[in-house]
Design an enzyme around this catalytic site. Structure first.
Site, PDB file in Angstrom:
ATOM      1  N   GLY A   1      41.574  41.842  44.004  1.00 33.83           N
ATOM      2  CA  GLY A   1      40.325  41.053  44.453  1.00 33.83           C
ATOM      3  C   GLY A   1      39.115  41.912  44.570  1.00 33.83           C
TER       4      GLY A   1
ATOM      5  N   GLY B   1      47.953  43.579  44.400  1.00 27.76           N
ATOM      6  CA  GLY B   1      49.491  43.981  45.046  1.00 27.76           C
ATOM      7  C   GLY B   1      50.501  43.170  43.944  1.00 27.76           C
TER       8      GLY B   1
ATOM      9  N   ARG C   1      39.308  33.816  41.376  1.00 24.88           N
ATOM     10  CA  ARG C   1      40.529  33.415  41.688  1.00 24.88           C
ATOM     11  C   ARG C   1      40.455  31.540  41.763  1.00 24.88           C
ATOM     12  NH1 ARG C   1      43.270  37.533  46.187  1.00 24.88           N
ATOM     13  NH2 ARG C   1      43.944  39.072  44.655  1.00 24.88           N
TER      14      ARG C   1
ATOM     15  N   LYS D   1      44.691  49.378  50.856  1.00 23.22           N
ATOM     16  CA  LYS D   1      45.912  48.796  51.398  1.00 23.22           C
ATOM     17  C   LYS D   1      46.837  49.904  51.138  1.00 23.22           C
ATOM     18  CE  LYS D   1      44.687  44.081  50.776  1.00 23.22           C
ATOM     19  NZ  LYS D   1      44.630  42.943  49.971  1.00 23.22           N
TER      20      LYS D   1
HETATM   21  P1  ADP Z   1      41.997  45.167  45.626  1.00 26.18           P
HETATM   22  O1  ADP Z   1      41.314  44.216  46.528  1.00 26.18           O
HETATM   23  O2  ADP Z   1      41.340  45.411  44.467  1.00 26.18           O
HETATM   24  O3  ADP Z   1      43.416  45.053  45.535  1.00 26.18           O
HETATM   25  P2  ADP Z   1      42.290  46.791  48.249  1.00 26.18           P
HETATM   26  O4  ADP Z   1      42.111  45.553  48.792  1.00 26.18           O
HETATM   27  O5  ADP Z   1      43.471  47.687  48.307  1.00 26.18           O
HETATM   28  O6  ADP Z   1      41.922  46.714  46.649  1.00 26.18           O
HETATM   29  O7  ADP Z   1      41.171  47.778  48.467  1.00 26.18           O
HETATM   30  C1  ADP Z   1      39.649  47.609  48.468  1.00 26.18           C
HETATM   31  C2  ADP Z   1      38.910  48.331  49.532  1.00 26.18           C
HETATM   32  O8  ADP Z   1      39.218  49.455  49.719  1.00 26.18           O
HETATM   33  C3  ADP Z   1      37.525  48.015  49.233  1.00 26.18           C
HETATM   34  O9  ADP Z   1      36.767  47.163  50.220  1.00 26.18           O
HETATM   35  C4  ADP Z   1      36.964  49.403  49.459  1.00 26.18           C
HETATM   36  O10 ADP Z   1      35.550  49.436  50.373  1.00 26.18           O
HETATM   37  C5  ADP Z   1      37.905  50.247  50.191  1.00 26.18           C
HETATM   38  N1  ADP Z   1      37.841  51.559  50.029  1.00 26.18           N
HETATM   39  C6  ADP Z   1      38.152  52.072  48.638  1.00 26.18           C
HETATM   40  N2  ADP Z   1      38.006  53.569  49.103  1.00 26.18           N
HETATM   41  C7  ADP Z   1      37.794  53.967  50.165  1.00 26.18           C
HETATM   42  C8  ADP Z   1      37.694  55.131  51.083  1.00 26.18           C
HETATM   43  N3  ADP Z   1      37.501  56.057  50.432  1.00 26.18           N
HETATM   44  N4  ADP Z   1      37.643  54.784  52.286  1.00 26.18           N
HETATM   45  C9  ADP Z   1      37.718  53.477  53.106  1.00 26.18           C
HETATM   46  N5  ADP Z   1      37.857  52.554  52.401  1.00 26.18           N
HETATM   47  C10 ADP Z   1      37.818  52.599  50.844  1.00 26.18           C
HETATM   48 MG    MG Z   2      41.629  43.617  48.444  1.00 23.11          MG
END
Ligand code: ADP
Ligand code: MG
Length: 391
Positions: free
Chosen positions: A349, A372, A40, A201
């Site tokens: 991220g 998101g 970013r 999320k």
């Molecule tokens: P991004 O940043 O790619 O948009 P999110 O912020 O939604 O993704 O989620 C990322 C987080 O989700 C990671 O830090 C990961 O550790 C967590 N995660 C993924 N699978 C699980 C799970 N089964 N239980 C708890 N946390 C999880």
């Molecule tokens: Mg994230």
């Protein structure tokens, strides 16, 4: 891209000597203060370089994490200022206080072609509340407004939305243009269109899956996003990260998928951490055990779907890849995504940080800075911060 006011339009009139407020998204993933991935920051450089070369007095602002309106030193942008300076190869001034008088003095002292980074805007409650008083404070700092925070364009906050209305001279930046160019094909995807969604999320992202199910041919769901679905199907999720309120949303997504003929793929096996700390692969999640990754059977099923795809969108890791023993599911699908010949967009991220950690960030695909925001865009929603910048 001729639907938006762009930086090129703005630069028709030189910005030399003018104060340009750039809302960037420098919300990088952190690991105990260390920057896990600086995509970013790097992605913000083209806009800043153009403005600095034009002689503008650049004021850059961003949020970092969720400090909830309080000053949280661990979420200071100070380390981001250092990294930005290194990447930009140009001095980055940093003002650690959001006090209006301090800021006014710092901005007044800027010379042409100088850049000032503000502290985390979310240290002030007015930012997420889009409070007009906070908008006033920011508006006083600039003559021109540039939105380059694609990853925050789905937020109607003070710096992303409220502030725009205070400027006649406003535009989207280079990053937003680049993102839209690459995301647009997903609105009319070649079939089969496979969407892979994971991460944590759930409350933010689950509502979007209903629209996504109407667009995708296959929707594969892993990570913590899968638990409300498993729960809706009557399966136990043990001590996994799970908010029961999301089960209703999952039911709506299941119904939307059934109506539109979208194939929904859910985890069939998991890597679980049992209550005594042992890690095992299991089809069921026992009481007290937490599923922290998809299992190998699930990863293979997701891989087969990705192999057949012509268009792929992926947001959200399949497991807690940051933790030893739970990265395999994310790695397997990341490899399948990297090998796929489909038109591919990966965003988020943590998702992008995972790609980088697996050495897979290079490839014939678009790596989006938005998680998101990209998901909202692909679901067909208008991003509020962009809507106001249409011509
Ligand atoms: P991004 O940043 O790619 O948009 P999110 O912020 O939604 O993704 O989620 C990322 C987080 O989700 C990671 O830090 C990961 O550790 C967590 N995660 C993924 N699978 C699980 C799970 N089964 N239980 C708890 N946390 C999880
Ligand atoms: Mg994230």
């Amino acid at each position: 891209m001729n639907e938006f006011r762009t930086l090129a339009d703005l630069l028709c009139a030189p910005t030399r000597g003018r104060r340009v407020f750039v809302r960037a998204d420098l919300n990088v993933p952190l690991d105990e203060g260390r920057i896990r991935d600086d995509l970013r920051i790097r992605a913000t450089l083209p806009t800043l370089e153009r403005l600095l070369a034009d002689g503008a007095r650049v004021v850059v602002a961003s949020h970092l994490g969720r400090p909830n309106g309080r000053c949280v030193p661990a979420l200071s942008l100070a380390p981001i200022a250092d990294r930005l300076e290194a990447q930009l190869g140009h001095p980055v001034q940093f003002e650690p206080s959001l006090d209006p008088d301090r800021l006014a003095a710092r901005v007044a002292a800027l010379a042409d072609g100088e850049l000032l980074l503000l502290e985390n805007l979310r240290f002030e409650p007015g930012e997420t509340a889009n409070d007009p008083a906070f908008v006033d404070r920011l508006a006083r700092l600039a003559d021109v407004y540039v939105l380059d925070a694609f990853a925050s364009a789905h937020r109607a906050h003070a710096s992303t939305l409220g502030l725009q209305e205070r400027f006649d001279a406003r535009a989207v930046g280079e990053l937003v243009e680049w993102e839209l160019r690459h995301l647009e094909p997903l609105l009319e995807p070649d079939a089969p269109f496979v969407c892979l969604v994971g991460g944590a999320k759930v409350a933010n992202k689950a509502p979007l899956l209903e629209a996504l199910a109407q667009r995708a041919d296959t929707l594969a769901i892993g990570g913590a996003m899968a638990f409300p679905f498993l729960s809706a199907k009557g399966q136990s999720v043990g001590a996994s990260l799970f908010e029961p309120e999301a089960t209703g949303l999952a039911c709506r997504v299941l119904a939307a998928a059934a109506r539109s003929g979208c194939r929904l793929l859910l985890p069939r096996d998991h890597r679980v951490c049992s209550s005594d700390g042992t890690i095992l692969v299991s089809k069921e999640i026992a009481a007290g055990a937490a599923a922290l990754d998809i299992g190998p059977e699930t990863a293979a099923a997701f891989t087969r779907a990705l192999e057949a795809a012509k268009t792929v969108f992926w947001n959200g890791p399949m497991g807690v890849f940051e933790q030893k023993g739970f990265g395999e599911g994310t790695r397997t699908v990341a490899e399948a995504v990297a090998k796929s010949g489909a038109y591919t967009v990966v965003g988020g991220g943590e998702t992008v940080a995972a790609l980088r950690e697996f050495g897979l960030e290079e490839g014939p695909r678009h790596v989006s800075t938005g998680g998101g925001a990209a998901l909202e865009y692909v679901a067909g929603h208008e991003l509020p911060a962009l809507a106001a910048l249409r011509i």
